[in-house]
Design an enzyme around this catalytic site. Structure first.
Site, PDB file in Angstrom:
ATOM      1  N   ARG A  19       0.903  -1.117   0.133  1.00 52.00           N
ATOM      2  CA  ARG A  19       0.028  -0.082   0.020  1.00 52.00           C
ATOM      3  C   ARG A  19       0.796   1.299  -0.077  1.00 52.00           C
ATOM      4  O   ARG A  19       1.942   0.932   0.484  1.00 52.00           O
ATOM      5  CB  ARG A  19      -1.015  -0.053   1.236  1.00 52.00           C
ATOM      6  CG  ARG A  19      -0.045   0.035   2.460  1.00 52.00           C
ATOM      7  CD  ARG A  19      -0.185   1.431   3.188  1.00 52.00           C
ATOM      8  NE  ARG A  19       0.679   1.371   4.436  1.00 52.00           N
ATOM      9  CZ  ARG A  19       2.157   1.953   4.260  1.00 52.00           C
ATOM     10  NH1 ARG A  19       2.768   2.105   3.081  1.00 52.00           N
ATOM     11  NH2 ARG A  19       2.889   1.715   5.387  1.00 52.00           N
ATOM     12  N   GLU A  25       0.364  10.116   8.157  1.00 51.76           N
ATOM     13  CA  GLU A  25       1.656   9.492   8.708  1.00 51.76           C
ATOM     14  C   GLU A  25       1.857   9.306   9.997  1.00 51.76           C
ATOM     15  O   GLU A  25       1.816  10.360  10.838  1.00 51.76           O
ATOM     16  CB  GLU A  25       2.942   9.730   8.269  1.00 51.76           C
ATOM     17  CG  GLU A  25       3.908   8.751   7.395  1.00 51.76           C
ATOM     18  CD  GLU A  25       3.073   7.673   6.599  1.00 51.76           C
ATOM     19  OE1 GLU A  25       2.772   6.934   6.933  1.00 51.76           O
ATOM     20  OE2 GLU A  25       2.878   8.293   5.332  1.00 51.76           O
ATOM     21  N   ASP A  28      -2.097   6.242  12.727  1.00 57.02           N
ATOM     22  CA  ASP A  28      -3.024   5.245  12.818  1.00 57.02           C
ATOM     23  C   ASP A  28      -2.982   4.507  14.551  1.00 57.02           C
ATOM     24  O   ASP A  28      -3.984   4.361  14.833  1.00 57.02           O
ATOM     25  CB  ASP A  28      -2.834   4.234  12.071  1.00 57.02           C
ATOM     26  CG  ASP A  28      -1.473   3.514  11.962  1.00 57.02           C
ATOM     27  OD1 ASP A  28      -0.402   4.159  12.295  1.00 57.02           O
ATOM     28  OD2 ASP A  28      -1.318   2.323  11.426  1.00 57.02           O
ATOM     29  N   ASP A 166      -1.907  -0.938   7.520  1.00 58.77           N
ATOM     30  CA  ASP A 166      -1.162  -1.542   6.547  1.00 58.77           C
ATOM     31  C   ASP A 166      -2.121  -2.703   6.272  1.00 58.77           C
ATOM     32  O   ASP A 166      -2.647  -3.305   5.135  1.00 58.77           O
ATOM     33  CB  ASP A 166       0.220  -2.250   6.918  1.00 58.77           C
ATOM     34  CG  ASP A 166       0.973  -1.101   7.102  1.00 58.77           C
ATOM     35  OD1 ASP A 166       0.547   0.300   6.729  1.00 58.77           O
ATOM     36  OD2 ASP A 166       2.154  -0.868   7.540  1.00 58.77           O
ATOM     37  N   ASN A 209      14.011  -0.735   8.086  1.00 56.31           N
ATOM     38  CA  ASN A 209      13.026  -1.944   8.729  1.00 56.31           C
ATOM     39  C   ASN A 209      12.827  -1.497   9.785  1.00 56.31           C
ATOM     40  O   ASN A 209      13.389  -1.375  10.980  1.00 56.31           O
ATOM     41  CB  ASN A 209      13.923  -3.033   8.784  1.00 56.31           C
ATOM     42  CG  ASN A 209      13.187  -4.330   9.183  1.00 56.31           C
ATOM     43  OD1 ASN A 209      12.272  -4.315   9.810  1.00 56.31           O
ATOM     44  ND2 ASN A 209      13.565  -5.469   8.283  1.00 56.31           N
ATOM     45  N   LYS A 210      11.080  -1.337   9.999  1.00 59.09           N
ATOM     46  CA  LYS A 210      10.616  -0.894  11.232  1.00 59.09           C
ATOM     47  C   LYS A 210      10.959  -1.859  12.351  1.00 59.09           C
ATOM     48  O   LYS A 210      11.270  -1.292  13.312  1.00 59.09           O
ATOM     49  CB  LYS A 210       8.983  -0.968  11.051  1.00 59.09           C
ATOM     50  CG  LYS A 210       8.358   0.277  10.368  1.00 59.09           C
ATOM     51  CD  LYS A 210       6.976   0.202  10.684  1.00 59.09           C
ATOM     52  CE  LYS A 210       6.233  -0.964  10.085  1.00 59.09           C
ATOM     53  NZ  LYS A 210       5.147  -0.656   9.284  1.00 59.09           N
TER      54      LYS A 210
END
EC number: 2.7.1.157
Length: 434
Positions: A19, A25, A28, A166, A209-210
């Site tokens: 997505r 941003e 959420d 997501d 990379n989260k």
């Protein structure tokens, strides 16, 4: 390739899209609505259920090694965000939802064309795909909303404190429309994007990379602490408050009005744990054990004012964006572009989740015809999304490619150089073989 890996043929296929978040941003997980659309890039898994308890995973990309384990003993290692752990998150979420101790085994071949660590949600697409694979193998059914909620929760097994956007868009997306995704309860509303413009995604080629970084989880905690201090300032029951949206809802005011409450209640200088304890009237031990997550207990400074300002202003921008799309004024593309530009500035200055390459790419996109451009996804690398008038698309793509990707030092790996226009795609689905 399935046959060469497993000596058999798949019984069915499952796809789940990546997505792009157009606006909204890092809000959420604070309880606020976001405005994403599914992209055409996706994760595709070929599946064959087997009579044993063996789970065998293979990937068409040689960078991702094969993995096998017992389906009855799923262990997810939080310390290593390896590709197969995202599959195991989806599997475990479905297993736990139905309270199953024994799972049937399966052979799975995973393929995907979402650029990894680019902010287009390749990891969540894999979690969602695995959840739908497991559900299908079990012969059970769930609504898309239930699936999205289970997958959002189960991705936390890998240590990412995400908010559910997501997974929601991966299941609830419909071709041709973006979605306003709202939480608690989860629901999705169509948002018709302007016909005279396209959205273009450009990869900065900086990977983020989260799950492998503390930045993301610290921001989640800063928002939680800001919510508690704002609630205390307004004499609300602060110990029950977890999200910034809850403070606004309890006060019955708009996100814009919350900006002035934030000005009054919080100071721009960073807070240390001792000051937070003084504000809340608790001990350091209580802060550590009752509020901070294990991965934020050693953090020495928290920027509460900046994070709250970003969240409340971004929440307001999402609603303005939807309103402009509904009213469709003549200068619609310009107005939407301005909101995207404001969003990027807030992400850069208040949330501090940009990076020099993203800022440079945003500037280049605006210079060559984007009405608005911003980072998308968690940030700290990954992609930008730009709104470009349709008649300017060919020259925009050519100029951005030349200015950003064809550098004289040749430093950008060609396989990461992705620049493409996208339109809203459909959600996750099962494809049964004839």
């Amino acid at each position: 390739m399935f046959n060469s890996k497993f000596g058999s043929i798949p019984k069915f296929y499952v796809r789940a899209p990546g997505r792009v978040n157009i606006i909204g941003e890092h809000i959420d997980y604070c309880g606020y609505s976001v405005l994403p659309m599914a992209v055409e890039q996706d994760v595709l898994i070929a599946v064959e259920p087997v009579k044993t308890y063996a789970l065998q995973l293979a990937n068409t990309n040689p960078l991702y090694p094969d993995f096998s384990t017992s389906a009855n003993n799923v262990q997810i290692d939080k310390t290593k965000p390896l590709w197969h752990n995202y599959f195991l998150c989806g599997l475990k979420g479905i297993q736990e939802h139905f309270g199953l101790s024994n799972l049937t085994g399966m052979n799975c071949l995973v393929d995907g064309n979402i650029p990894p660590s680019s902010g287009l949600s390749s990891s969540s697409a894999l979690v969602c795909c695995a959840g739908l694979v497991t559900l299908t193998v079990l012969g059970r059914s769930l609504s898309k909303v239930e699936l999205a909620e289970i997958c959002a929760k189960s991705e936390r097994y890998i240590g990412t404190e995400g908010g559910g956007m997501d997974q929601s868009i991966s299941f609830l997306a419909e071709e041709g429309t973006a979605k306003l995704i709202e939480f608690s309860p989860l629901r999705a509303t169509d948002v018709k994007l302007p016909s005279g413009a396209v959205f273009v995604i450009a990869n900065s080629c900086v990977e983020m990379n989260k799950a492998a970084t503390s930045h993301f989880n610290i921001r989640v905690m800063e928002c939680r602490l800001a919510a508690k201090l704002l609630a205390k300032y307004k004499s609300l029951q602060w110990d029950k408050v977890l999200r910034l949206e809850e403070v606004q809802a309890k006060l019955g005011i708009s996100p814009e009005e919350m900006l002035s409450v934030t000005e009054d209640a919080l100071h721009p200088e960073p807070y240390n744990p001792e000051e937070i304890c003084r504000c809340l009237g608790i001990s350091l031990e209580e802060l550590r054990t009752q509020i901070l997550s294990p991965n934020t207990q050693d953090v020495l400074i928290f920027k509460l004012y900046q994070r709250a300002k970003h969240v409340y202003s971004e929440a307001a921008r999402v609603l303005q964006f939807k309103k402009i799309c509904e009213e469709a004024p003549e200068n619609m593309v310009q107005l939407l572009g301005e909101l995207m530009n404001q969003s990027h500035m807030s992400c850069r200055d208040m949330y501090e989740c940009s990076c020099p390459e993203l800022d440079q790419l945003v500037d280049i996109c605006r210079k060559f015809g984007a009405q608005g451009s911003r980072l998308t996804g968690a940030g700290w690398g990954g992609c930008t999304v730009s709104i470009v008038p349709a008649d300017r698309l060919p020259s925009f793509l050519a100029n951005v490619h030349k200015a950003y990707y064809q550098r004289s030092d040749g430093s950008l790996a060609p396989e990461k150089q992705s620049l493409f226009a996208t339109k809203p795609g459909g959600g996750a689905l099962v494809l049964l073989e004839a």
